[in-house]
Design a protein around this motif. Sequence first.
Motif, PDB file in Angstrom:
ATOM      1  N   GLU A 106      48.930  47.369  37.151  1.00 30.16           N
ATOM      2  CA  GLU A 106      50.318  47.444  37.619  1.00 30.16           C
ATOM      3  C   GLU A 106      50.737  46.215  38.416  1.00 30.16           C
ATOM      4  OE1 GLU A 106      48.414  51.316  36.949  1.00 30.16           O
ATOM      5  OE2 GLU A 106      47.906  49.644  38.285  1.00 30.16           O
ATOM      6  N   TYR A 107      49.777  45.396  38.821  1.00 28.11           N
ATOM      7  CA  TYR A 107      50.036  44.186  39.611  1.00 28.11           C
ATOM      8  C   TYR A 107      50.870  44.487  40.855  1.00 28.11           C
ATOM      9  CZ  TYR A 107      48.602  41.729  35.300  1.00 28.11           C
ATOM     10  OH  TYR A 107      47.909  41.270  34.199  1.00 28.11           O
ATOM     11  N   ASP A 108      50.578  45.586  41.529  1.00 25.90           N
ATOM     12  CA  ASP A 108      51.432  46.012  42.634  1.00 25.90           C
ATOM     13  C   ASP A 108      50.703  46.259  43.951  1.00 25.90           C
ATOM     14  OD1 ASP A 108      50.022  48.292  41.971  1.00 25.90           O
ATOM     15  OD2 ASP A 108      51.778  49.597  41.825  1.00 25.90           O
ATOM     16  N   ARG A 109      49.378  46.059  44.003  1.00 30.10           N
ATOM     17  CA  ARG A 109      48.630  46.398  45.214  1.00 30.10           C
ATOM     18  C   ARG A 109      47.288  45.677  45.217  1.00 30.10           C
ATOM     19  NH1 ARG A 109      48.122  50.310  41.378  1.00 30.10           N
ATOM     20  NH2 ARG A 109      46.067  51.300  41.068  1.00 30.10           N
ATOM     21  N   ILE A 110      46.618  45.749  46.368  1.00 25.64           N
ATOM     22  CA  ILE A 110      45.268  45.195  46.504  1.00 25.64           C
ATOM     23  C   ILE A 110      44.326  46.338  46.851  1.00 25.64           C
ATOM     24  CG2 ILE A 110      43.769  43.656  47.827  1.00 25.64           C
ATOM     25  CD1 ILE A 110      46.166  41.802  48.162  1.00 25.64           C
ATOM     26  N   ILE A 111      43.253  46.449  46.077  1.00 28.86           N
ATOM     27  CA  ILE A 111      42.298  47.528  46.261  1.00 28.86           C
ATOM     28  C   ILE A 111      40.941  46.976  46.697  1.00 28.86           C
ATOM     29  CG2 ILE A 111      43.435  49.099  44.659  1.00 28.86           C
ATOM     30  CD1 ILE A 111      40.244  47.314  43.558  1.00 28.86           C
ATOM     31  N   LEU A 112      40.170  47.826  47.380  1.00 27.48           N
ATOM     32  CA  LEU A 112      38.800  47.495  47.734  1.00 27.48           C
ATOM     33  C   LEU A 112      37.897  48.678  47.412  1.00 27.48           C
ATOM     34  CD1 LEU A 112      38.913  45.767  51.266  1.00 27.48           C
ATOM     35  CD2 LEU A 112      38.474  44.676  49.067  1.00 27.48           C
ATOM     36  N   ARG A 113      36.683  48.380  46.980  1.00 25.07           N
ATOM     37  CA  ARG A 113      35.603  49.347  46.891  1.00 25.07           C
ATOM     38  C   ARG A 113      34.463  48.841  47.761  1.00 25.07           C
ATOM     39  NH1 ARG A 113      34.915  51.511  40.664  1.00 25.07           N
ATOM     40  NH2 ARG A 113      37.146  51.617  40.117  1.00 25.07           N
ATOM     41  N   CYS A 114      33.626  49.768  48.205  1.00 28.81           N
ATOM     42  CA  CYS A 114      32.519  49.407  49.076  1.00 28.81           C
ATOM     43  C   CYS A 114      31.289  50.217  48.699  1.00 28.81           C
ATOM     44  CB  CYS A 114      32.905  49.675  50.528  1.00 28.81           C
ATOM     45  SG  CYS A 114      31.593  49.372  51.722  1.00 28.81           S
TER      46      CYS A 114
ATOM     47  N   GLU B 189      37.910  54.028  45.747  1.00 26.97           N
ATOM     48  CA  GLU B 189      38.763  52.846  45.809  1.00 26.97           C
ATOM     49  C   GLU B 189      39.882  53.081  46.819  1.00 26.97           C
ATOM     50  OE1 GLU B 189      39.216  50.330  42.108  1.00 26.97           O
ATOM     51  OE2 GLU B 189      41.231  51.169  42.265  1.00 26.97           O
ATOM     52  N   ARG B 190      40.104  52.108  47.691  1.00 27.54           N
ATOM     53  CA  ARG B 190      41.149  52.228  48.706  1.00 27.54           C
ATOM     54  C   ARG B 190      42.163  51.112  48.537  1.00 27.54           C
ATOM     55  NH1 ARG B 190      41.821  50.324  54.316  1.00 27.54           N
ATOM     56  NH2 ARG B 190      43.367  51.689  55.277  1.00 27.54           N
ATOM     57  N   THR B 191      43.431  51.462  48.631  1.00 33.75           N
ATOM     58  CA  THR B 191      44.491  50.452  48.643  1.00 33.75           C
ATOM     59  C   THR B 191      44.653  49.951  50.067  1.00 33.75           C
ATOM     60  OG1 THR B 191      45.675  51.453  46.779  1.00 33.75           O
ATOM     61  CG2 THR B 191      46.940  50.017  48.232  1.00 33.75           C
ATOM     62  N   VAL B 192      44.416  48.659  50.278  1.00 37.04           N
ATOM     63  CA  VAL B 192      44.509  48.096  51.621  1.00 37.04           C
ATOM     64  C   VAL B 192      45.822  47.365  51.861  1.00 37.04           C
ATOM     65  CG1 VAL B 192      42.011  47.902  51.865  1.00 37.04           C
ATOM     66  CG2 VAL B 192      43.303  45.975  50.931  1.00 37.04           C
ATOM     67  N   TRP B 193      46.565  47.117  50.782  1.00 39.92           N
ATOM     68  CA  TRP B 193      47.855  46.427  50.928  1.00 39.92           C
ATOM     69  C   TRP B 193      48.696  46.709  49.689  1.00 39.92           C
ATOM     70  CZ3 TRP B 193      50.534  42.640  48.223  1.00 39.92           C
ATOM     71  CH2 TRP B 193      51.584  42.017  48.894  1.00 39.92           C
TER      72      TRP B 193
ATOM     73  N   ASP C 147      35.206  46.611  59.755  1.00 39.22           N
ATOM     74  CA  ASP C 147      35.198  47.255  58.439  1.00 39.22           C
ATOM     75  C   ASP C 147      36.487  46.930  57.688  1.00 39.22           C
ATOM     76  OD1 ASP C 147      35.027  48.836  56.217  1.00 39.22           O
ATOM     77  OD2 ASP C 147      34.585  50.696  57.289  1.00 39.22           O
ATOM     78  N   PRO C 148      36.423  46.102  56.656  1.00 41.46           N
ATOM     79  CA  PRO C 148      37.651  45.747  55.923  1.00 41.46           C
ATOM     80  C   PRO C 148      38.244  46.922  55.149  1.00 41.46           C
ATOM     81  CG  PRO C 148      35.739  44.920  54.756  1.00 41.46           C
ATOM     82  CD  PRO C 148      35.235  45.462  56.069  1.00 41.46           C
ATOM     83  N   MET C 149      37.456  47.967  54.940  1.00 49.22           N
ATOM     84  CA  MET C 149      37.958  49.140  54.216  1.00 49.22           C
ATOM     85  C   MET C 149      38.917  49.961  55.075  1.00 49.22           C
ATOM     86  SD  MET C 149      36.616  49.216  51.125  1.00 49.22           S
ATOM     87  CE  MET C 149      36.758  50.932  50.618  1.00 49.22           C
ATOM     88  N   THR C 150      38.669  50.005  56.356  1.00 47.87           N
ATOM     89  CA  THR C 150      39.481  50.843  57.247  1.00 47.87           C
ATOM     90  C   THR C 150      40.273  50.042  58.263  1.00 47.87           C
ATOM     91  OG1 THR C 150      37.601  51.099  58.778  1.00 47.87           O
ATOM     92  CG2 THR C 150      37.834  52.742  57.024  1.00 47.87           C
ATOM     93  N   GLY C 151      39.978  48.754  58.397  1.00 52.75           N
ATOM     94  CA  GLY C 151      40.650  47.925  59.392  1.00 52.75           C
ATOM     95  C   GLY C 151      42.095  47.619  59.036  1.00 52.75           C
TER      96      GLY C 151
END
Length: 330
Positions: A40-48, A60-64, A114-118
């Motif tokens: 969708e090119y609409d967000r930034i996701i992270l997995r850990c 997977e978490r959307t951080v932005w 923690d970049p996942m929750t910060g």
Amino acid sequence: MDKNNFKRTLYNEPFITRRADPYIYRHTNGTCYFTASVPEYDRIILRCSDSVPGLRDAGERTVWKRHSKGIMSAHIWAPELHCINGCWYIYFAAGAVDDIWKIRPYVLECKEADPMTGNWKELGMMQAYDEFSFQDFSLDMTVFEHKGDWYCVWAEKVSVGKKISNLYIARMETPWKLSTDQVTLTAPDYDWERKGFWVNEGAAVLKHKDKIYITYSASATGACYCMGLLSIDAGEDILDRNAWKKERNPVLKSDPDKGIYGPGHNSFVKSEDGKTDIMVYHARQYDEIIGDPLYDPNRHTYLMTILWEQGKPVFDLRNNIRSEEFCLEA
């Protein structure tokens, strides 16, 4: 095309589906993080995860999320996660809804552990060194450390008739500002870099013994997409364009027999024991694309073990890591 209507082989089972421009970062404590472009090119996701194989099934978490208007509101592309001087940074490219092709690199910062929750703070566009450098369509930014200094590599279009995309490098003053003029690393010189568009983009840095290697992607984003290779002795001035060697032929390209099409835009990470280099890249399982390949959602993430012959990396689709191997390593 029906995503199930493709040739299944031993080599084209994805590590993670529908994630393009994949980037894996292993932190100093061993924790692994994954990010990539979403369709969708609409967000930034992270997995850990505590391992590379564990990223496959990690949450997977959307951080932005993209803005609703103005800058950073369209084409959220190719995020990369880096830790510099104890802080986290995400580099990504974005356009604007009223000008979707006004693509520039932007920076996010997280000062928490923690970049996942910060909390992620927008630092804006990567800042240029002067008014003559780094002013046009640019994307696919990566950064790396060498001898105590940090360097930035990115793709930028220049006007020579129709615009073409070159790769550039510059030293960094801060994680969000360049400190030198940009230096051209490579331009699309060869026929395999000029299919559909004249493109060099998607740089990734790989260090091995006394060498620094940079892979990059070339041509349009369909089946003609492929990978090239640059190298330099670690003792050389890496801002000296003439010190870099460019391979004459692509080091990885589509292989219909193995069901891999348009391999490229990669990153590198070490195996769990720290002894093996793993390439993380995207590819499709077919070449029949309806419409613009950029908007076909089925670019998947793959992993490949890198072998070394006479000090040079070997990129061989036969070394793709399959699911049963993921399970064994986890």
